[in-house]
Design an enzyme around this catalytic site. Sequence first.
Site, PDB file in Angstrom:
ATOM      1  N   LYS A  57       0.829  -1.214   0.000  1.00 22.64           N
ATOM      2  CA  LYS A  57       0.000   0.000   0.000  1.00 22.64           C
ATOM      3  C   LYS A  57       0.857   1.255   0.000  1.00 22.64           C
ATOM      4  O   LYS A  57       0.434   2.303  -0.507  1.00 22.64           O
ATOM      5  CB  LYS A  57      -0.971  -0.039   1.175  1.00 22.64           C
ATOM      6  CG  LYS A  57      -0.326  -0.131   2.557  1.00 22.64           C
ATOM      7  CD  LYS A  57      -0.077   1.205   3.199  1.00 22.64           C
ATOM      8  CE  LYS A  57       0.612   1.075   4.538  1.00 22.64           C
ATOM      9  NZ  LYS A  57       0.885   2.371   5.181  1.00 22.64           N
ATOM     10  N   THR A 113      -3.645   5.509   3.425  1.00 25.82           N
ATOM     11  CA  THR A 113      -2.319   5.947   2.992  1.00 25.82           C
ATOM     12  C   THR A 113      -2.363   6.675   1.656  1.00 25.82           C
ATOM     13  O   THR A 113      -1.553   7.567   1.401  1.00 25.82           O
ATOM     14  CB  THR A 113      -1.369   4.744   2.906  1.00 25.82           C
ATOM     15  OG1 THR A 113      -1.486   3.971   4.094  1.00 25.82           O
ATOM     16  CG2 THR A 113       0.070   5.188   2.760  1.00 25.82           C
TER      17      THR A 113
END
Length: 337
Positions: free
Chosen positions: A195, A252
């Site tokens: 991620k 994120t």
Amino acid sequence: MKITILGAGAWGTALAIPLARKHEVVLWGRNAQAMQEASLQRENQLYLPGFPLPAELQVTSDFEAAVRHVCADPADSADSLLIAASSVSGLRDLAGHLKAHPIPNLVWLCKGLEEGSRLLPHQVVQQVLGAGVPAGVLSGPSFAQEVARGLPCALTIAGADAALCERVVQAVHGNNIRIYSSDDLIGVEIGGAVKNILAIATGVADGLQLGLNARAALITRGLAEITRLGVALGGRPETFMGLSGVGDLILTCTGDLSRNRRVGLGLAQNKKLEDIVAELGHVAEGVRCAKAVRELAQEKGIDMPITDAVAAALFDGVSVKEMVSRLLSRDPREETI
């Protein structure tokens, strides 16, 4: 419960703040001057300024004393927890310093793959300490500043040892932190690692003002890349729909507190990578991880075009506009994982 957190960066310090209100917590950092100042001023001005440290929290640069806090008596292992809050690059060295101690229960917070070896954190720990130590990863969508402020968040503890997972739930659950448990260690670690790379890609897209449609496409197809790699390495598909998969990915990629997203924003402004990292003042795990994941995907024959494009922009001298062009010019195909 006795808890030692090894690593007084932003995340280690942030987690120490709520835990110290209900447990005997020692926070260790290698910078002796910074730890002395944090202990006296009750604030970690170097890595997490603006957040008071609880009076109950012990802060030290004495590694042996910090480890003895949880490792002195093996009979107390059920009520002791050791948390490694280092970066992935520092995990091997940290584990090596623990070899001489009877480790009760070990949990790490880092997300990524080790550069060079391309090993996940649990594989690094097993190489150094062996497979007999109850160990696992605590991961999920969590910005340090929000945890330190006491805002709600949810995390996943993943490990093969059910007793370890239960101890972590008992230790961390509460004070606006909700803990789920999983035995899919590989899946949780892959979600946390990849991620960060996708957050760099999303930062580039947002920095180039490509729009919300492009951001949604990147996140969605990025999740497909995470899932492909994770399943190939032994993770379960459903894990990537959980907190450490899509949850951490959304946070994120879209949160302004994300260091990896800020790397992408900097690249979109034609800043040099070394200048961006210097401005951050903290580790952006996605930078190192991009190279390792690209190599691992190539070795396994897994198609990861977004990861390839990010690595090309970071390490191969490819411009961010060319990076976007490569992704958009790919041949059409069926939408599959």
